[in-house]
Design a protein around this motif. Structure first.
Motif, PDB file in Angstrom:
ATOM      1  N   ILE A  38       0.857  -1.358  -0.038  1.00 50.73           N
ATOM      2  CA  ILE A  38       0.152   0.067   0.097  1.00 50.73           C
ATOM      3  C   ILE A  38       1.043   1.275  -0.040  1.00 50.73           C
ATOM      4  O   ILE A  38       1.679   1.427   0.880  1.00 50.73           O
ATOM      5  CB  ILE A  38      -0.801  -0.006   1.103  1.00 50.73           C
ATOM      6  N   ARG A 119      -1.356  -1.072  -4.176  1.00 53.71           N
ATOM      7  CA  ARG A 119      -2.529  -0.178  -4.150  1.00 53.71           C
ATOM      8  C   ARG A 119      -1.855   1.268  -3.946  1.00 53.71           C
ATOM      9  O   ARG A 119      -1.600   1.727  -3.023  1.00 53.71           O
ATOM     10  CB  ARG A 119      -3.678  -0.625  -2.969  1.00 53.71           C
ATOM     11  N   THR A 145      -8.051   6.131   1.173  1.00 54.18           N
ATOM     12  CA  THR A 145      -8.007   6.485  -0.255  1.00 54.18           C
ATOM     13  C   THR A 145      -7.858   8.158  -0.612  1.00 54.18           C
ATOM     14  O   THR A 145      -8.108   8.967   0.292  1.00 54.18           O
ATOM     15  CB  THR A 145      -8.998   5.874  -1.286  1.00 54.18           C
TER      16      THR A 145
END
Length: 433
Positions: A38, A119, A145
């Motif tokens: 991530i 991600r 996000t």
């Protein structure tokens, strides 16, 4: 039931890219680890705002993401050159030190081969213990996000590789939100917001400060530049071969085997290899710039040695620095349109991220293979990359041992996976009996 990842990596800079490579190469046909990384940036980027035109690497290209661990890897810098059609041309350069632009492209090329495992555009902000049967079996990793949505994932292991956080001297912290004062890590982006700056200060005396000085002094518009440092001179980094052995992988074993006092003494003894120092070639270039200014009887550029920043004040006309010249014990106040803080990084952000786990991991001590030591009822493995200088040596925050370190972490993760699968198989057989 929520999916459980074998591994979540926080950050996808060079260290975790190297880990992804190591895990990919170690699976040998067996079931690979379910690893997810991530990364808060929207795409891969390595110090993007310090990619200055003339900057080059300070370490050999052989200390890439794979060579020291596996010279036959397809992820070596040499293979990158081969695939890009530049291998022969690079050989003709007769250099071990590619430009920073090229090495950044190499890192991005390697990271791009693991797009499905990362991600981007998510920032991990919380890690919580997940209990089963009264003991911590997993970690709940929460990320946010770019549009504000919160994602939650479970993991058996965590590798934290979030790099350094800009170190802002105390006197400048009140001006964190003033766009005229910024850290070297955002130099190109933030300096672009001040195209009309006529007077700029650089605070610091290391490699970044020296590179920024050379960039500023040669810019169109010829701004006045003050190079402010507490030291009496810019010191050269010691990259002589015997001293450079402290960056060898086997020196990590030696460092870790020592007691706290010896480790601290070793860090102090070899600090001149990495901290508040610059390449000798770069120092010579700066000296030549000042010499040429003397020949031309100019005064646009100043090196303010032995100067402390005693006070900082923001006003409508600029940033006012009160400077103490320690040679003559005299203060003066100078106005600047922009101030660049080339003041290094701190590397303890992982402690804030892992604070909810404090009852289990205590003082953040790690074993030889970078795993945080924990209480017996805490089963997930948490590994730190780039935050173990005190125990593993000066190379820990650099690229020097990255490929070897990630190989060691990869071995530890795979061994833990094997033990877990064996335990599950034994438990299943016991139930059948």
């Amino acid at each position: 039931m929520q999916h459980i990842h074998d591994l979540i990596g926080v950050g996808f800079g060079p260290s975790n890219v190297a880990l992804a490579i190591a895990l990919d190469e170690k699976r040998h046909g067996s079931k690979p680890l379910d690893a997810l990384f991530i990364e808060r940036q929207p795409s891969f980027a390595w110090h993007p705002h310090m990619l200055l035109d003339q900057a080059h690497m300070q370490i050999s290209f052989l200390k890439d993401l794979a060579t020291l661990r596996n010279p036959t890897s397809r992820f070596t810098f040499v293979n990158y050159l081969h695939e890009k059609g530049r291998l022969t041309d690079f050989i003709n350069l007769k250099s071990f030190f590619p430009s920073r632009h090229e090495f950044n492209d190499y890192l991005g090329w390697a990271a791009g081969q693991f797009e499905d495992a990362c991600r981007y555009g998510e920032e991990v902000f919380d890690v919580q213990p997940e209990k089963q049967g009264g003991e911590v079996q997993f970690l709940r990793v929460r990320s946010r996000t770019a549009d504000g949505r919160v994602q939650e994932r479970l993991a058996r292991n965590l590798v934290v590789s979030i790099g350094g956080v800009p170190n802002i001297p105390e006197g400048f912290r009140a001006l964190r939100d003033d766009p005229r004062v910024f850290h070297s890590s955002s130099y190109l982006k933030d300096m672009a917001q001040h195209p009309q700056a006529r007077r700029v200060a650089i605070v610091g005396a290391g490699q970044s400060a020296a590179e920024i000085f050379m960039d500023l002094q040669g810019r169109p518009g010829a701004p006045q530049v003050d190079f402010i440092m507490r030291a009496r001179s810019i010191r050269p980094s010691d990259d002589s071969p015997f001293v450079n052995e402290v960056f060898n992988a086997d020196f990590t074993d030696y460092m870790y085997s020592q007691g706290t006092e010896v480790r601290a003494a070793l860090l102090d003894e070899f600090a001149q290899t990495n901290y508040a120092v610059a390449d000798l070639d770069l120092i010579q270039q700066i000296y030549k710039v000042f010499y040429d200014q003397k020949v031309a009887r100019g005064s646009r550029l100043r090196m303010l040695r032995q100067h402390d920043v005693r006070a900082v004040r923001a006003a409508s006309d600029g940033i006012h620095l009160t400077l103490l010249d320690r040679d003559v014990q005299r203060e003066s106040t100078v106005r600047y349109d922009a101030v660049v803080l080339a003041t290094g990084y701190s590397r303890d952000q992982h402690k804030d991220l892992l604070a909810p786990l404090a009852p289990y991991i205590g003082p953040y001590d790690v074993d030889r293979y970078y795993r945080l030591k924990a209480t017996p009822d805490f089963h997930p493995g948490i590994y730190l990359q780039g935050a173990c200088e005190d125990s593993h040596g000066l190379s820990d925050t650099l690229l020097s041992v990255t490929s070897v370190r990630t190989g060691e972490i990869g071995n530890a993760l795979l061994a833990a996976q094997s033990r877990a699968r064996s335990a599950a198989r034994d438990a299943s057989q016991a139930v059948q009996i």
